[in-house]
Design a protein around this motif. Structure first.
Motif, PDB file in Angstrom:
ATOM      1  N   SER A 317       0.839  -1.202   0.000  1.00 45.97           N
ATOM      2  CA  SER A 317       0.000   0.000   0.000  1.00 45.97           C
ATOM      3  C   SER A 317       0.873   1.250   0.000  1.00 45.97           C
ATOM      4  O   SER A 317       0.574   2.235  -0.692  1.00 45.97           O
ATOM      5  CB  SER A 317      -0.927   0.014   1.219  1.00 45.97           C
ATOM      6  OG  SER A 317      -1.879  -1.008   1.143  1.00 45.97           O
ATOM      7  N   ARG A 318       1.956   1.212   0.764  1.00 46.06           N
ATOM      8  CA  ARG A 318       2.872   2.364   0.784  1.00 46.06           C
ATOM      9  C   ARG A 318       3.527   2.555  -0.580  1.00 46.06           C
ATOM     10  O   ARG A 318       3.661   3.691  -1.069  1.00 46.06           O
ATOM     11  CB  ARG A 318       3.926   2.160   1.861  1.00 46.06           C
ATOM     12  CG  ARG A 318       3.397   2.400   3.270  1.00 46.06           C
ATOM     13  CD  ARG A 318       4.404   1.994   4.321  1.00 46.06           C
ATOM     14  NE  ARG A 318       3.983   2.450   5.650  1.00 46.06           N
ATOM     15  CZ  ARG A 318       4.478   1.968   6.788  1.00 46.06           C
ATOM     16  NH1 ARG A 318       5.397   1.004   6.765  1.00 46.06           N
ATOM     17  NH2 ARG A 318       4.047   2.431   7.947  1.00 46.06           N
ATOM     18  N   ALA A 319       3.919   1.448  -1.216  1.00 47.99           N
ATOM     19  CA  ALA A 319       4.522   1.551  -2.553  1.00 47.99           C
ATOM     20  C   ALA A 319       3.512   2.084  -3.561  1.00 47.99           C
ATOM     21  O   ALA A 319       3.840   2.928  -4.409  1.00 47.99           O
ATOM     22  CB  ALA A 319       5.049   0.184  -2.992  1.00 47.99           C
ATOM     23  N   ALA A 320       2.264   1.616  -3.474  1.00 41.74           N
ATOM     24  CA  ALA A 320       1.220   2.073  -4.402  1.00 41.74           C
ATOM     25  C   ALA A 320       0.934   3.559  -4.203  1.00 41.74           C
ATOM     26  O   ALA A 320       0.732   4.304  -5.171  1.00 41.74           O
ATOM     27  CB  ALA A 320      -0.048   1.258  -4.197  1.00 41.74           C
ATOM     28  N   ALA A 321       0.906   4.005  -2.946  1.00 39.71           N
ATOM     29  CA  ALA A 321       0.667   5.424  -2.668  1.00 39.71           C
ATOM     30  C   ALA A 321       1.798   6.286  -3.223  1.00 39.71           C
ATOM     31  O   ALA A 321       1.554   7.354  -3.792  1.00 39.71           O
ATOM     32  CB  ALA A 321       0.521   5.642  -1.165  1.00 39.71           C
ATOM     33  N   ALA A 322       3.030   5.808  -3.067  1.00 41.66           N
ATOM     34  CA  ALA A 322       4.177   6.556  -3.596  1.00 41.66           C
ATOM     35  C   ALA A 322       4.118   6.628  -5.117  1.00 41.66           C
ATOM     36  O   ALA A 322       4.415   7.671  -5.715  1.00 41.66           O
ATOM     37  CB  ALA A 322       5.481   5.902  -3.141  1.00 41.66           C
ATOM     38  N   ALA A 324       1.407   6.515  -6.978  1.00 41.80           N
ATOM     39  CA  ALA A 324       0.317   7.431  -7.338  1.00 41.80           C
ATOM     40  C   ALA A 324       0.756   8.880  -7.171  1.00 41.80           C
ATOM     41  O   ALA A 324       0.411   9.742  -7.988  1.00 41.80           O
ATOM     42  CB  ALA A 324      -0.912   7.136  -6.478  1.00 41.80           C
ATOM     43  N   ARG A 325       1.538   9.167  -6.135  1.00 43.55           N
ATOM     44  CA  ARG A 325       1.997  10.539  -5.926  1.00 43.55           C
ATOM     45  C   ARG A 325       2.929  10.971  -7.047  1.00 43.55           C
ATOM     46  O   ARG A 325       2.864  12.118  -7.506  1.00 43.55           O
ATOM     47  CB  ARG A 325       2.694  10.680  -4.571  1.00 43.55           C
ATOM     48  CG  ARG A 325       3.170  12.093  -4.295  1.00 43.55           C
ATOM     49  CD  ARG A 325       3.563  12.316  -2.858  1.00 43.55           C
ATOM     50  NE  ARG A 325       2.422  12.239  -1.961  1.00 43.55           N
ATOM     51  CZ  ARG A 325       2.459  12.569  -0.660  1.00 43.55           C
ATOM     52  NH1 ARG A 325       3.596  13.012  -0.130  1.00 43.55           N
ATOM     53  NH2 ARG A 325       1.394  12.465   0.096  1.00 43.55           N
ATOM     54  N   VAL A 334      -5.261   8.865  -2.466  1.00 43.17           N
ATOM     55  CA  VAL A 334      -6.048   9.016  -1.246  1.00 43.17           C
ATOM     56  C   VAL A 334      -6.652   7.682  -0.825  1.00 43.17           C
ATOM     57  O   VAL A 334      -6.780   7.388   0.381  1.00 43.17           O
ATOM     58  CB  VAL A 334      -7.131  10.106  -1.418  1.00 43.17           C
ATOM     59  CG1 VAL A 334      -8.327   9.621  -2.207  1.00 43.17           C
ATOM     60  CG2 VAL A 334      -7.586  10.631  -0.059  1.00 43.17           C
ATOM     61  N   GLU A 335      -6.995   6.823  -1.795  1.00 37.57           N
ATOM     62  CA  GLU A 335      -7.511   5.491  -1.455  1.00 37.57           C
ATOM     63  C   GLU A 335      -6.425   4.648  -0.803  1.00 37.57           C
ATOM     64  O   GLU A 335      -6.679   3.934   0.179  1.00 37.57           O
ATOM     65  CB  GLU A 335      -8.046   4.812  -2.715  1.00 37.57           C
ATOM     66  CG  GLU A 335      -9.307   5.460  -3.266  1.00 37.57           C
ATOM     67  CD  GLU A 335      -9.730   4.864  -4.591  1.00 37.57           C
ATOM     68  OE1 GLU A 335      -9.098   3.868  -5.023  1.00 37.57           O
ATOM     69  OE2 GLU A 335     -10.688   5.383  -5.198  1.00 37.57           O
ATOM     70  N   HIS A 336      -5.207   4.705  -1.365  1.00 34.19           N
ATOM     71  CA  HIS A 336      -4.100   3.941  -0.773  1.00 34.19           C
ATOM     72  C   HIS A 336      -3.767   4.468   0.628  1.00 34.19           C
ATOM     73  O   HIS A 336      -3.483   3.681   1.548  1.00 34.19           O
ATOM     74  CB  HIS A 336      -2.868   4.008  -1.668  1.00 34.19           C
ATOM     75  CG  HIS A 336      -3.066   3.398  -3.028  1.00 34.19           C
ATOM     76  ND1 HIS A 336      -3.665   2.174  -3.203  1.00 34.19           N
ATOM     77  CD2 HIS A 336      -2.742   3.849  -4.274  1.00 34.19           C
ATOM     78  CE1 HIS A 336      -3.709   1.897  -4.505  1.00 34.19           C
ATOM     79  NE2 HIS A 336      -3.165   2.896  -5.164  1.00 34.19           N
ATOM     80  N   ARG A 337      -3.789   5.788   0.797  1.00 31.70           N
ATOM     81  CA  ARG A 337      -3.485   6.367   2.121  1.00 31.70           C
ATOM     82  C   ARG A 337      -4.550   5.949   3.143  1.00 31.70           C
ATOM     83  O   ARG A 337      -4.225   5.678   4.306  1.00 31.70           O
ATOM     84  CB  ARG A 337      -3.429   7.896   2.022  1.00 31.70           C
ATOM     85  CG  ARG A 337      -2.345   8.443   1.123  1.00 31.70           C
ATOM     86  CD  ARG A 337      -0.963   8.229   1.665  1.00 31.70           C
ATOM     87  NE  ARG A 337       0.052   8.722   0.747  1.00 31.70           N
ATOM     88  CZ  ARG A 337       1.340   8.449   0.830  1.00 31.70           C
ATOM     89  NH1 ARG A 337       1.792   7.667   1.806  1.00 31.70           N
ATOM     90  NH2 ARG A 337       2.200   8.921  -0.044  1.00 31.70           N
ATOM     91  N   ILE A 355       1.300   5.638  12.768  1.00 32.80           N
ATOM     92  CA  ILE A 355      -0.120   6.009  12.678  1.00 32.80           C
ATOM     93  C   ILE A 355      -0.270   7.509  12.442  1.00 32.80           C
ATOM     94  O   ILE A 355      -1.054   7.949  11.595  1.00 32.80           O
ATOM     95  CB  ILE A 355      -0.875   5.572  13.942  1.00 32.80           C
ATOM     96  CG1 ILE A 355      -0.852   4.034  14.068  1.00 32.80           C
ATOM     97  CG2 ILE A 355      -2.316   6.075  13.911  1.00 32.80           C
ATOM     98  CD1 ILE A 355      -1.392   3.522  15.386  1.00 32.80           C
ATOM     99  N   ILE A 356       0.507   8.316  13.184  1.00 37.12           N
ATOM    100  CA  ILE A 356       0.436   9.777  13.013  1.00 37.12           C
ATOM    101  C   ILE A 356       0.822  10.155  11.583  1.00 37.12           C
ATOM    102  O   ILE A 356       0.132  10.945  10.922  1.00 37.12           O
ATOM    103  CB  ILE A 356       1.353  10.490  14.021  1.00 37.12           C
ATOM    104  CG1 ILE A 356       0.869  10.249  15.452  1.00 37.12           C
ATOM    105  CG2 ILE A 356       1.415  11.993  13.726  1.00 37.12           C
ATOM    106  CD1 ILE A 356       1.847  10.712  16.515  1.00 37.12           C
ATOM    107  N   ASP A 357       1.937   9.593  11.097  1.00 42.97           N
ATOM    108  CA  ASP A 357       2.383   9.909   9.734  1.00 42.97           C
ATOM    109  C   ASP A 357       1.321   9.531   8.710  1.00 42.97           C
ATOM    110  O   ASP A 357       1.079  10.269   7.741  1.00 42.97           O
ATOM    111  CB  ASP A 357       3.690   9.171   9.417  1.00 42.97           C
ATOM    112  CG  ASP A 357       4.863   9.705  10.217  1.00 42.97           C
ATOM    113  OD1 ASP A 357       4.758  10.820  10.764  1.00 42.97           O
ATOM    114  OD2 ASP A 357       5.890   9.005  10.293  1.00 42.97           O
ATOM    115  N   ALA A 358       0.679   8.375   8.914  1.00 40.21           N
ATOM    116  CA  ALA A 358      -0.349   7.920   7.970  1.00 40.21           C
ATOM    117  C   ALA A 358      -1.548   8.862   7.978  1.00 40.21           C
ATOM    118  O   ALA A 358      -2.107   9.185   6.920  1.00 40.21           O
ATOM    119  CB  ALA A 358      -0.788   6.502   8.315  1.00 40.21           C
ATOM    120  N   LEU A 359      -1.956   9.325   9.156  1.00 45.07           N
ATOM    121  CA  LEU A 359      -3.089  10.254   9.247  1.00 45.07           C
ATOM    122  C   LEU A 359      -2.772  11.589   8.584  1.00 45.07           C
ATOM    123  O   LEU A 359      -3.606  12.173   7.886  1.00 45.07           O
ATOM    124  CB  LEU A 359      -3.452  10.475  10.724  1.00 45.07           C
ATOM    125  CG  LEU A 359      -4.079   9.271  11.445  1.00 45.07           C
ATOM    126  CD1 LEU A 359      -4.079   9.503  12.959  1.00 45.07           C
ATOM    127  CD2 LEU A 359      -5.504   9.015  10.946  1.00 45.07           C
TER     128      LEU A 359
END
Length: 722
Positions: A317-322, A324-325, A334-337, A355-359
């Motif tokens: 999920s982190r790789a997919a979010a990166a 997408a960015r 935003v879906e991956h985040r 958790i804080i970083d993810a939020l």
């Protein structure tokens, strides 16, 4: 995304570069002739509703060529009004004009459904009751009709008799499914058991599935479920028209004929078996595409999340979010985040910092999409976790984002507590990025107190905003720098900043921040005396803020509109705009410049002939003075002096100017000072103090040669202060 690469590869046959604009150039090299003229092309995008945002942006950019080149884009999609693809259609319809044509496919009429049923299969002896049941439940959906007929054949209720189809005697016992999903589920349930397993496994992989992935997952199953050879079962599914071969090169792929067919096969699986199949699918993708894990990250994240393999799901999920960015595919990001936050919440050993970083990351993307709902609870949660764990850096970041949330949603006064605490922590930590927002917020008042100093500090803020890619603050700061230049009389530099602000405007995500920029441009034009431009930008910004529910911003915007209307001697319009401003002040609870709004409203009433309004203007000035707002005090004092002059009270006018002229001189606000000296000259001359009046006139004339001045009132009219 995959859709973008596939679409472009089909169009150009070339490798795809990062970034949509570069991709468009590559995609159309093959359709341009040697002279640069485009050859006629028709490009079809089927199932556009499945597309990612990069594909949709590609379509939007290419579609602009259709207005002046021999190009036709045909886009086929579901009528889902909430989807990004539907929003794209609305956008293109508004921009392409006559080059855009839309065909909405409506359900078949009762007559059309009956005709289609007859044309698909002319069945002799089909009872009218059964026919009517089928037609009623189809609701005009041709796919439903087709699938019901297949079900009748599969169940033996309809059979071929020579050249004709005949209904069996017991066809009246056939239960017509209520929904299309029910029809499809019944068809899949009637398949041979092993073929059904292959169909369900394929459904877990996805609507489009690779042959070798399906083969690997089926072979790796435990002995009771293992399928060594999938070919005969794929042949059966193809014959039954449940799946079709989609591609052979470079990868042999199949696709379910309809998304609902895939969903029906998936829904027939028990949850425990789905979990097992998702796990095997994820491992098969890792094995078969080991050199392309980055490309398949989103798919791998989906399968491992469904398999409840949380560590793997989190990593992908982190790789997919990166990914997408990098593509600026914000809707996918935003879906991956969101999935990252959900996965961390399910992991008992997740660290509080994670958790804080993810939020915060999720909130950042929502901010870019101008989707601010639900972000505040997430940021409040981040603040709570940071306080509990004593994590000052993350606490400062979360507080800064809370402050930013209130600013971009049009409630800057509510940002102050979070901003102050964030700024204090940022100073302790020596973190410039965390100081960016508080520094900019603090410079707002500096534009009123020391515009020359604000010019310098705002440039530092602009540079810092560029360094950290904060478009919203950069654009707003440029707008305020234009105001600062206008207030010191450097109109050429002010216009230069206005041009920069307008250039950055389309890149600003938040509608409230766009409104802020427009309102700032209106203020700069007002201070340069260019009232037509001032009115246009101020009104556009006010409307935009109102529509975006940025109440404090709308309050400022309508005040700016009213101020210009008052200076153009349209007191009725001005009063209406000031009342709008007061309404938004009341709705938002913001009282930051309530005295200025009320004072200007009183000035409008005075110009309309209400002499008693001068007392309300004086009270507003005194209120600003009690709040130590020197700029508001000086501006309202000048308006009060003009009212006293209109009433024939020059002594009171001269007394009021003692609160205006010294301030504008001290703050080096040359246009304001020139105007104040003009009012002072008139008061002194009316008092018979010709020598002092001449001195004021000489000083004012020395300020005026290199800059046009705002219109000044004459006779009994009262004008708004600068």
């Amino acid at each position: 995304g995959e859709d973008s690469r596939a679409a472009l590869a089909a169009m150009s046959g070339e490798a795809i570069v990062n970034g949509v604009s570069g991709a468009v150039v590559h995609a159309f090299k093959s359709v341009l002739g040697s002279e640069g003229a485009m050859r006629p092309y028709v490009v079809i995008f089927d199932d556009l509703h499945w597309s990612d945002s990069a594909t949709l942006e590609l379509v939007a950019q290419v579609a602009t060529l259709a207005a002046f080149e021999p190009l036709m884009l045909v886009c086929v999609l579901r009528p889902d009004r909430k989807s990004a693809s539907w929003q794209l259609l609305d956008r293109l319809e508004g921009s392409l004009g006559d080059s855009f044509y839309r065909i909405d496919l409506e359900p078949l009429s009762a007559e059309g459904s009956g005709e289609l049923l007859h044309n698909l299969l002319d069945i002799e002896d089909l009872p009218e009751e059964v026919r009517q049941r089928i037609l009623e439940r189809s609701e005009g959906n041709p796919f439903y009709l087709e699938e019901v007929l297949r079900s009748l054949i599969d169940a033996g209720y309809v059979a071929r008799d020579g050249e004709k189809w005949r209904a069996s005697h017991d066809i009246a016992a056939f239960t017509v499914p209520d929904t299309l999903a029910g029809v499809l589920s019944a068809r899949i349930d009637r398949l041979p058991e092993t073929t059904k397993k292959v169909a369900q496994t394929a459904a877990v992989i996805g609507r489009v599935f690779q042959h070798r992935v399906l083969e690997t997952v089926c072979r790796d199953a435990p002995p009771p479920e293992r399928v060594e050879h999938i070919e005969p079962h794929l042949a059966t599914l193809s014959y039954e028209q449940l799946v079709r071969e989609k591609a052979r090169d470079p990868e042999r792929e199949y696709a379910f004929k309809h998304a609902l067919t895939c969903e029906a096969a998936y829904d027939l699986l028990l949850k425990s078996r789905r979990k097992q199949l998702h796990a095997r699918t994820g491992r098969a993708l890792e094995l078969l595409f080991a050199d392309r894990e980055d490309e398949f990250a989103a798919m791998l994240a989906h399968h491992f999340a469904a398999a409840e393999d949380l560590p793997r799901a989190l990593a992908y999920s982190r790789a997919a979010a990166a990914n997408a960015r990098r593509l600026y595919a914000l809707r996918e990001e935003v879906e991956h985040r969101a999935q990252i936050v959900e996965i961390l919440d399910r992991m008992p050993d997740a660290g509080p910092g994670e958790i804080i970083d993810a939020l915060i990351d999720w909130s950042w993307v929502r901010h870019r999409l101008a989707r601010y709902e639900d972000t505040l609870p997430a940021l409040d949660r981040a603040v709570s976790i940071a306080r509990e764990t004593g994590d000052k850096r993350r606490l400062a970041a979360a507080l800064s984002w809370i402050a930013n949330h209130w600013i971009v949603t049009g409630f800057p006064s509510r940002s102050v507590p979070a901003m102050r605490e964030s700024a204090q922590l940022a100073r302790e930590l020596g973190d410039d990025q965390l100081l960016l927002l508080p520094l900019f917020f603090g410079t707002w008042s500096m534009v009123d107190q020391d515009p020359a100093g604000a010019v310098v500090q705002l440039q530092e803020i602009i540079d810092l905003a560029r360094q950290y890619d904060d478009i919203d603050i950069e654009g707003h700061a440029i707008g305020y720098r234009a105001i600062a230049f206008a207030r010191v009389g450097d109109f050429a530099s002010a216009r230069g900043e206005i041009d920069k602000a307008l250039a950055i405007l389309p890149r600003t995500a938040s509608p409230v921040k766009r409104a802020d920029i427009l309102i700032a441009i209106g203020m700069a034009y007002h201070d340069m005396g260019e009232l037509d431009q001032a009115l246009g930008y101020a009104r556009e910004g006010a409307k935009l803020a109102e529509n975006a529910r940025g109440l404090e911003c709308a309050c400022a915007g309508y005040f700016g509109v009213g101020r210009v209307e008052l200076e153009r001697h349209n007191p009725n319009r001005a009063l209406a705009d000031f009342n709008q401003s007061l309404k938004f002040s009341d709705l938002s609870g913001f009282e930051g410049f309530l005295a200025v709004i009320r004072g200007n409203a009183a000035a409008a009433e005075f110009e309309l002939g209400n002499a008693a309004a001068v007392e309300r203007l004086r009270l507003a000035r005194d209120n600003a003075m009690s709040l130590n707002d020197e700029y508001a005090t000086a501006s309202l004092s000048m308006q009060l002096a003009e009212a006293y002059l209109a009433l024939g009270q020059p002594e009171e006018a001269a007394g009021a100017m003692e609160q205006a002229t010294p301030y504008f001189r001290r703050a080096s606000m040359r246009p304001y000072l020139a105007r104040a000296l003009g009012v002072e000259e008139r008061a002194l001359a009316a008092m018979g103090r010709e020598e002092d009046a001449a001195r004021a006139r000489t000083e004012a004339e020395a300020l005026r040669p290199d800059m046009p001045m705002p219109g000044t009132p004459t006779g009994a009219s009262v004008s708004a202060g600068p």
